[in-house]
Design a protein around this motif. Structure first.
Motif, mmCIF file in Angstrom:
data_model
loop_
_atom_site.group_PDB
_atom_site.id
_atom_site.type_symbol
_atom_site.label_atom_id
_atom_site.label_comp_id
_atom_site.label_asym_id
_atom_site.label_seq_id
_atom_site.Cartn_x
_atom_site.Cartn_y
_atom_site.Cartn_z
ATOM 1 N N GLY A 119 -8.154 -12.760 -11.310
ATOM 2 C CA GLY A 119 -6.849 -12.317 -11.788
ATOM 3 C C GLY A 119 -6.494 -10.878 -11.494
ATOM 4 N N SER A 120 -7.376 -10.146 -10.828
ATOM 5 C CA SER A 120 -7.144 -8.714 -10.645
ATOM 6 C C SER A 120 -6.279 -8.388 -9.448
ATOM 7 C CB SER A 120 -8.483 -7.988 -10.500
ATOM 8 O OG SER A 120 -9.138 -8.374 -9.286
ATOM 9 N N ARG A 121 -6.219 -9.286 -8.460
ATOM 10 C CA ARG A 121 -5.526 -9.000 -7.223
ATOM 11 C C ARG A 121 -4.540 -10.100 -6.861
ATOM 12 N NH1 ARG A 121 -10.924 -8.520 -4.106
ATOM 13 N NH2 ARG A 121 -11.650 -9.342 -6.111
ATOM 14 N N VAL A 122 -3.427 -9.674 -6.294
ATOM 15 C CA VAL A 122 -2.426 -10.604 -5.763
ATOM 16 C C VAL A 122 -2.337 -10.367 -4.265
ATOM 17 C CG1 VAL A 122 0.018 -11.216 -5.745
ATOM 18 C CG2 VAL A 122 -1.123 -10.711 -7.918
ATOM 19 N N TYR A 123 -2.331 -11.455 -3.506
ATOM 20 C CA TYR A 123 -2.248 -11.368 -2.050
ATOM 21 C C TYR A 123 -0.859 -11.839 -1.612
ATOM 22 C CZ TYR A 123 -7.284 -10.914 -2.462
ATOM 23 O OH TYR A 123 -8.545 -10.475 -2.817
ATOM 24 N N LEU A 124 -0.212 -11.031 -0.799
ATOM 25 C CA LEU A 124 1.153 -11.303 -0.382
ATOM 26 C C LEU A 124 1.254 -11.288 1.138
ATOM 27 C CD1 LEU A 124 4.175 -11.638 -1.263
ATOM 28 C CD2 LEU A 124 4.334 -9.137 -1.117
ATOM 29 N N ALA A 125 1.692 -12.397 1.709
ATOM 30 C CA ALA A 125 1.903 -12.457 3.154
ATOM 31 C C ALA A 125 3.292 -11.922 3.474
ATOM 32 C CB ALA A 125 1.774 -13.896 3.662
ATOM 33 N N THR A 126 3.342 -10.920 4.332
ATOM 34 C CA THR A 126 4.614 -10.352 4.773
ATOM 35 C C THR A 126 4.790 -10.647 6.255
ATOM 36 O OG1 THR A 126 3.820 -8.175 5.494
ATOM 37 C CG2 THR A 126 4.186 -8.482 3.122
ATOM 38 N N SER A 127 5.839 -10.111 6.852
ATOM 39 C CA SER A 127 6.129 -10.422 8.254
ATOM 40 C C SER A 127 5.080 -9.880 9.213
ATOM 41 C CB SER A 127 7.501 -9.862 8.646
ATOM 42 O OG SER A 127 7.532 -8.454 8.466
ATOM 43 N N SER A 128 4.296 -8.883 8.784
ATOM 44 C CA SER A 128 3.349 -8.252 9.714
ATOM 45 C C SER A 128 1.924 -8.154 9.203
ATOM 46 C CB SER A 128 3.835 -6.843 10.076
ATOM 47 O OG SER A 128 3.942 -6.043 8.902
ATOM 48 N N SER A 129 1.704 -8.392 7.904
ATOM 49 C CA SER A 129 0.364 -8.202 7.362
ATOM 50 C C SER A 129 0.218 -8.934 6.034
ATOM 51 C CB SER A 129 0.085 -6.707 7.163
ATOM 52 O OG SER A 129 0.974 -6.167 6.194
ATOM 53 N N VAL A 130 -1.014 -8.900 5.514
ATOM 54 C CA VAL A 130 -1.287 -9.395 4.169
ATOM 55 C C VAL A 130 -1.557 -8.185 3.283
ATOM 56 C CG1 VAL A 130 -2.814 -10.766 2.705
ATOM 57 C CG2 VAL A 130 -2.228 -11.567 5.012
ATOM 58 N N LEU A 131 -0.759 -8.048 2.215
ATOM 59 C CA LEU A 131 -0.937 -6.936 1.278
ATOM 60 C C LEU A 131 -1.830 -7.377 0.128
ATOM 61 C CD1 LEU A 131 2.704 -5.530 0.990
ATOM 62 C CD2 LEU A 131 0.892 -4.863 2.598
ATOM 63 N N VAL A 132 -2.757 -6.506 -0.251
ATOM 64 C CA VAL A 132 -3.610 -6.740 -1.414
ATOM 65 C C VAL A 132 -3.102 -5.842 -2.525
ATOM 66 C CG1 VAL A 132 -5.956 -6.794 -2.303
ATOM 67 C CG2 VAL A 132 -5.542 -7.193 0.145
ATOM 68 N N LEU A 133 -2.582 -6.437 -3.598
ATOM 69 C CA LEU A 133 -1.901 -5.703 -4.661
ATOM 70 C C LEU A 133 -2.681 -5.773 -5.966
ATOM 71 C CD1 LEU A 133 1.665 -7.159 -3.979
ATOM 72 C CD2 LEU A 133 0.764 -4.979 -3.145
ATOM 73 N N ASP A 134 -2.649 -4.694 -6.722
ATOM 74 C CA ASP A 134 -3.245 -4.661 -8.050
ATOM 75 C C ASP A 134 -2.346 -5.443 -9.009
ATOM 76 O OD1 ASP A 134 -3.462 -3.498 -10.885
ATOM 77 O OD2 ASP A 134 -5.221 -2.634 -9.901
ATOM 78 N N ALA A 135 -2.862 -6.521 -9.599
ATOM 79 C CA ALA A 135 -2.043 -7.398 -10.437
ATOM 80 C C ALA A 135 -1.560 -6.702 -11.701
ATOM 81 C CB ALA A 135 -2.826 -8.658 -10.796
ATOM 82 N N GLY A 136 -2.416 -5.917 -12.311
ATOM 83 C CA GLY A 136 -2.017 -5.213 -13.529
ATOM 84 C C GLY A 136 -0.923 -4.200 -13.288
ATOM 85 N N ARG A 137 -1.011 -3.495 -12.182
ATOM 86 C CA ARG A 137 0.015 -2.512 -11.849
ATOM 87 C C ARG A 137 1.344 -3.198 -11.538
ATOM 88 N NH1 ARG A 137 0.156 2.662 -12.477
ATOM 89 N NH2 ARG A 137 0.572 3.273 -10.325
ATOM 90 N N LEU A 138 1.289 -4.376 -10.916
ATOM 91 C CA LEU A 138 2.526 -5.116 -10.646
ATOM 92 C C LEU A 138 3.265 -5.397 -11.944
ATOM 93 C CD1 LEU A 138 1.875 -7.929 -7.976
ATOM 94 C CD2 LEU A 138 3.554 -6.075 -7.849
ATOM 95 N N GLU A 139 2.515 -5.826 -12.955
ATOM 96 C CA GLU A 139 3.149 -6.168 -14.226
ATOM 97 C C GLU A 139 3.774 -4.951 -14.891
ATOM 98 O OE1 GLU A 139 1.918 -8.347 -18.406
ATOM 99 O OE2 GLU A 139 0.974 -8.964 -16.528
ATOM 100 N N SER A 140 3.238 -3.783 -14.606
ATOM 101 C CA SER A 140 3.806 -2.566 -15.184
ATOM 102 C C SER A 140 4.953 -2.012 -14.350
ATOM 103 C CB SER A 140 2.712 -1.495 -15.320
ATOM 104 O OG SER A 140 2.288 -1.044 -14.048
ATOM 105 N N GLY A 141 5.235 -2.659 -13.217
ATOM 106 C CA GLY A 141 6.351 -2.252 -12.381
ATOM 107 C C GLY A 141 5.982 -1.360 -11.222
ATOM 108 N N ALA A 142 4.692 -1.141 -11.011
ATOM 109 C CA ALA A 142 4.237 -0.268 -9.924
ATOM 110 C C ALA A 142 3.670 -1.081 -8.779
ATOM 111 C CB ALA A 142 3.178 0.703 -10.432
#
Length: 356
Positions: A159-182
């Motif tokens: 649950g700590s990381r979210v993976y997002l496929a974009t047009s050029s790469s895969v971003l590894v995002l902090d899940a907790g920070r996403l929920e806080s708006g960052a």
């Protein structure tokens, strides 16, 4: 007037596939982009007529995810900016909520705890984002601008990381920070050309990515965020799913009308491609290993069912232009796969507008 559109989206839908409630048959839930409903297939009784669940006001239902318990089904509606929530403890499922979100919701994923739902918004030059939803209250907690022309989305098992496929790469995002708006980008991984589909193994140690423009599939070590394998498949690979034992990776190639069967470690062919025709799109597997592939070609109304031992192909009838952008098959023993689906440019006609 029906107009051809390009699906530049894939979906990764990473969800923990649920354990089926005691006494309940496993079902497959298939969003139909052309008929704006969900077909429910009883996998225990192959000859049983399918059930159909209406999605009021729907326009291009696309992404799909089940929570781990198998009690909730989430369907993104690309055309009207909504996420439908269905109670799958009932058969047929009952619609319990319609959540308004930003335009172009294309993929959806649920964390292992079943408490958070993540939605990928495709966007173009602007509008690409991730929305975080409280699964208990159906409240939108945050919508964060991130990425460009986003497609698949997945959540690590812890649950700590979210993976997002974009047009050029895969971003590894902090899940907790996403929920806080960052937006806390822990890594940017360039894996393939135009990454679309994602699939993650159950331990979360390996993430698979399909490259629609390169005709390849790559594997990422999630501990180091580095590439560890790559292999060639068919034209426009758009859907990914692991076999229940995680020894095989199945790849739907919408441009060549085939299903590639790869060794999940080496990403080399484990069998000759299965010829299907049409536009293979969503891919998932049942507990007994059967492979389900949706055909999103214009006017198509079938799902292919493939025997994993003989690769014999049969079909089940569903709605119009079925697109199952994510995990859509219940299994008593879940396997986490962050799938999948993306359709090759101009390969689908389902209405006057849609993913491009």
């Amino acid at each position: 007037m029906v107009r051809r559109f390009r699906l530049t989206t894939l979906v990764a839908l990473f969800v923990l596939i649920p354990a089926v409630a005691a006494g309940a048959a496993p079902f497959a839930y298939i969003p139909n982009s052309g008929s704006s409903n969900v077909t429910v297939l009883d996998l225990a009784a192959g000859s049983a007529p399918p059930a159909t669940v209406a999605l009021p006001g729907a326009s291009l239902p696309w992404g799909v995810a089940l929570n781990r318990a198998g009690t909730r089904l989430y369907v993104t509606n690309f055309g009207n900016g909504a996420v439908y929530v269905l109670d799958t403890a009932a058969h047929p499922p009952v619609l319990v909520a319609t959540i308004a979100v930003r335009p172009m919701p294309i993929a959806v994923a649920v964390n292992a705890a079943g408490t958070r739902v993540y939605v990928s918004h495709q966007g173009f030059n602007t509008g690409a984002a991730v929305t975080v939803i409280d699964a208990a209250t159906h409240a939108v907690l945050r919508t964060v601008d991130v990425g460009m022309r986003n497609t698949a989305i997945a959540v690590h098992p812890d649950g700590s990381r979210v993976y997002l496929a974009t047009s050029s790469s895969v971003l590894v995002l902090d899940a907790g920070r996403l929920e806080s708006g960052a937006v806390d980008i822990q890594a940017t991984v360039v894996a393939t050309r135009r990454p679309y589909a994602l699939a993650m193994n159950a331990s979360g140690s390996r993430l698979y990515v399909s490259g629609q423009a390169s005709g390849t599939v790559a594997a990422i070590d999630t501990a180091t965020n580095t590439l560890v394998a790559e292999g060639f498949v068919g034209i426009s690979p758009v859907g990914l799913a692991l076999s229940p034992d995680e020894r095989r990776l199945y790849v739907a190639n919408s441009g060549s009308g085939t299903l590639s069967v790869l060794d999940a470690i080496t990403l080399q062919p484990a069998a000759v491609d299965v010829i299907l025709g049409g536009a293979p799109s969503g891919v998932d597997v049942s507990a007994d290993g059967r492979i389900f592939v949706t055909n999103s070609a214009p006017g198509a109304n079938i799902v292919w069912v493939i025997d994993p031992a003989t690769f014999a192909v049969s079909t089940r009838t569903v709605g119009v232009s079925p697109v199952a952008f994510g995990n859509f098959v219940q299994r008593p023993a879940f396997v986490e796969t962050a799938l999948q689906l993306s359709v090759a440019p101009s390969s689908v006609v389902v209405g006057s507008s849609g993913p491009v």
